[in-house]
Every structure is written in structure tokens, then in C-alpha cells.
Design a protein around this motif. Structure first.
Motif, PDB file in Angstrom:
ATOM      1  N   PHE A   1      -3.413 -51.925  -2.059  1.00  0.00           N
ATOM      2  CA  PHE A   1      -3.991 -50.599  -2.321  1.00  0.00           C
ATOM      3  C   PHE A   1      -3.884 -49.689  -1.097  1.00  0.00           C
ATOM      4  O   PHE A   1      -4.626 -48.725  -0.974  1.00  0.00           O
ATOM      5  N   ASN A   2      -2.987 -50.012  -0.219  1.00  0.00           N
ATOM      6  CA  ASN A   2      -2.839 -49.258   1.018  1.00  0.00           C
ATOM      7  C   ASN A   2      -2.008 -47.991   0.784  1.00  0.00           C
ATOM      8  O   ASN A   2      -0.956 -48.026   0.133  1.00  0.00           O
ATOM      9  N   GLU A   3      -2.474 -46.882   1.303  1.00  0.00           N
ATOM     10  CA  GLU A   3      -1.752 -45.616   1.177  1.00  0.00           C
ATOM     11  C   GLU A   3      -0.492 -45.606   2.023  1.00  0.00           C
ATOM     12  O   GLU A   3       0.538 -45.036   1.640  1.00  0.00           O
ATOM     13  N   SER A   4      -0.557 -46.273   3.173  1.00  0.00           N
ATOM     14  CA  SER A   4       0.558 -46.264   4.111  1.00  0.00           C
ATOM     15  C   SER A   4       1.709 -47.126   3.608  1.00  0.00           C
ATOM     16  O   SER A   4       1.509 -48.115   2.891  1.00  0.00           O
ATOM     17  N   LYS A   5       2.892 -46.757   3.998  1.00  0.00           N
ATOM     18  CA  LYS A   5       4.075 -47.547   3.644  1.00  0.00           C
ATOM     19  C   LYS A   5       4.192 -48.775   4.520  1.00  0.00           C
ATOM     20  O   LYS A   5       4.899 -49.733   4.171  1.00  0.00           O
ATOM     21  N   LEU A   6       3.509 -48.763   5.660  1.00  0.00           N
ATOM     22  CA  LEU A   6       3.490 -49.925   6.538  1.00  0.00           C
ATOM     23  C   LEU A   6       2.424 -50.895   6.049  1.00  0.00           C
ATOM     24  O   LEU A   6       1.255 -50.534   5.935  1.00  0.00           O
ATOM     25  N   VAL A   7       2.827 -52.120   5.784  1.00  0.00           N
ATOM     26  CA  VAL A   7       1.900 -53.073   5.163  1.00  0.00           C
ATOM     27  C   VAL A   7       0.847 -53.586   6.136  1.00  0.00           C
ATOM     28  O   VAL A   7      -0.128 -54.206   5.714  1.00  0.00           O
ATOM     29  N   THR A   8       1.033 -53.355   7.433  1.00  0.00           N
ATOM     30  CA  THR A   8       0.071 -53.849   8.419  1.00  0.00           C
ATOM     31  C   THR A   8      -0.827 -52.741   8.958  1.00  0.00           C
ATOM     32  O   THR A   8      -1.672 -53.004   9.807  1.00  0.00           O
ATOM     33  N   VAL A   9      -0.636 -51.524   8.488  1.00  0.00           N
ATOM     34  CA  VAL A   9      -1.440 -50.384   8.968  1.00  0.00           C
ATOM     35  C   VAL A   9      -2.162 -49.781   7.772  1.00  0.00           C
ATOM     36  O   VAL A   9      -1.534 -49.344   6.811  1.00  0.00           O
TER      37      VAL A   9
END
Length: 272
Positions: free
Chosen positions: A32-40
Motif C-alpha cells: 500500500f506504499n505510495e512510493s515506487k521504491l519498495v523500501t521507502v
């Protein structure tokens, strides 16, 4: 403090569950992360689930995986149940040891060897690799697990129920479908779910036996992960986890309801 619940035991349990489930929790959260970076973490968003359903490659792989899983689990359940009945009811026949070894060999054989053996077999018989070969390979892999589950139930089965039914005039076939099958049905359902889950999870054997147009979801995810984890993969894995969890919950509730109904029937029979 209760010696059975010492600090060491509690700490060990907490660390054990954290080791098993914390990665899954993080995967679900970052889906559910908005960022395209999976760790940020960039905020809450469901856009990757929308993007997932527009990813034709993943959707095709999911459809192939679902079809392979349902077909292979169903066929493996039928064959595994027949194998369990044979090994339980017919304890003495020529070749029983060989038959038992062939049924349970995939349980102890490394998947690499199983996949390579099936690949050589398909090449030898001239069968083109594709949807059919993956399905046959998964049937071979999962049938033994179904046989183990059903056989464990048949071992404790009360044969007097079948004998009573046949004494009352029921044929062996009618006795099986009206007496034996309902009693062992929870084991059969459990075997089907186990076979479907194993088929859904398999990567090694499918890699050996798949061909053009038969890429399963684990193969697709693995090929993409080698280039880097994307939020779409997190979303796909989260959906798989939800599907498996819902299936387990439904099966548990159904088995519990069936057990309660059986106890009520036994109490009614005792009162009668």
C-alpha cells in the motif's frame, strides 16, 4: 511466574513468530506504499493494486496458475484418495512395496530431481512442454501429499460402519458413497487444499516442465524479482496471502461446524 512460561520461553516464541511473520507483514504494508521504491514509505495508496490488474503479463500468469492449481489438485485428490484406499484396505498384494514407494517417492525426492526426471520423460515421449506438462508434473508432485492425508484418516476409520451397511443390503459402491466418503470427506478437502497450495507455490518443477504460454505466477514473479522488487509484486503476493488465508479460515469453520454436527448427532443417538 509459571515455569512453563518463563521469560526465555516467551522470548523464544515471540522471536520465532517475528521471524516467520514479520516479513509477510512488511510485504503487506509496503503493498500500500505510495512510493515506487519498495523500501521507502511514501504514504498510503492502493494504486499498485489498480496497476496490477492492468499488468497483462501478471494477469496471464495468474490465470495459468489458477487453472493448473484447480485441475492438478482435483486430479491429484482423486488419485491420492484411490491410492490411500488401496494401501489401507489391501495390505497384501504383489508389488505393494513398489506401489507404496512410487506413491510416496515425491515426498522425499528433491524437486530438482523430480523436475528434471519429468522433463526427460516428456522429451522422450515427444510431449511439447506447456500447460499440459505443468499440470501433469503438479499432479505427480501433489498426489502423494493427498494420499498421506487421506490414509491417516482411513487408518482410524471404523470398518464396522461399512459392514453394518452391507449387512443391511447396501452394495459396496453405495456403501462407499454413503458411508465411507462422508466420513473421510474432511481429509479429502484438506488434501485438495494442500495440493492446490503446493501447486500455487511451486517454482522449481514448473521451471523444468513449462513452455511458451504456460508461465506460472511464481515463475513470473521470480523473473521480475531478479530485476528488482516492484510494488506490483507486493500487491500480487498480498492478494495470494489473502486468498490462502480466507481458504484456510473457511475450511476450518466448515470442519468445526461438521464436528459440532457430528457430536450433536451422537448425543441425539444416545438419548434415543
Amino acid at each position: 511466574m509459571n515455569p512453563t512460561w518463563s521469560r526465555f520461553n516467551i522470548t523464544s516464541i515471540v522471536l520465532g513468530f517475528a521471524f516467520l511473520y514479520l516479513p509477510i507483514v512488511l510485504l503487506i504494508v509496503f503493498s500500500f506504499n505510495e512510493s515506487k521504491l519498495v523500501t521507502v514509505w511514501g504514504g498510503f495508496s492502493t494504486k499498485w493494486y489498480v496497476s496490477l490488474f492492468h499488468n497483462q503479463g501478471l494477469m496471464d500468469a495468474t490465470w495459468v496458475t489458477a487453472r493448473v492449481g484447480v485441475i492438478s489438485a482435483t486430479v491429484a485428490t482423486v488419485l491420492g484418495t484411490l491410492a490411500a484406499l488401496t494401501l489401507t484396505r489391501y495390505t497384501r498384494f504383489k508389488g505393494r512395496v513398489l506401489f507404496s514407494g512410487m506413491v510416496f517417492a515425491p515426498l522425499v525426492m528433491p524437486e530438482v530431481i523430480t523436475g528434471l526426471s519429468l522433463l526427460l520423460l516428456f522429451v522422450a515421449v515427444g510431449l511439447d512442454r506447456g500447460f499440459l506438462t505443468v499440470t501433469l508434473a503438479h499432479i505427480t508432485l501433489t498426489m502423494c501429499f493427498v494420499a498421506v492425508v487421506v490414509q491417516s484418516r482411513l487408518v482410524s476409520f471404523d470398518r464396522s460402519l461399512e459392514e453394518a451397511a452391507m449387512d443391511l443390503g447396501a452394495t459396496p459402491v453405495k456403501t462407499f458413497f454413503q458411508i465411507t466418503l462422508p466420513v473421510i470427506m474432511p481429509a479429502i478437502v484438506s488434501g485438495w487444499m494442500l495440493a492446490f497450495t503446493l501447486s500455487l507455490d511451486d517454482l522449481v518443477i514448473a521451471s523444468f516442465t513449462s513452455g511458451p504460454g504456460a508461465t506460472t505466477l511464481p515463475m513470473k514473479i521470480y523473473s521480475q524479482v531478479r530485476l528488482g522488487v516492484t510494488p506490483e509484486i507486493n500487491a500480487a503476493c498480498t492478494i495470494l496471502i489473502a486468498v490462502v488465508a480466507i481458504g484456510v479460515i473457511i475450511a476450518s469453520l466448515a470442519n468445526k461446524r461438521r464436528e459440532v454436527q457430528r457430536q450433536l448427532d451422537e448425543q441425539a443417538a444416545q438419548r434415543g
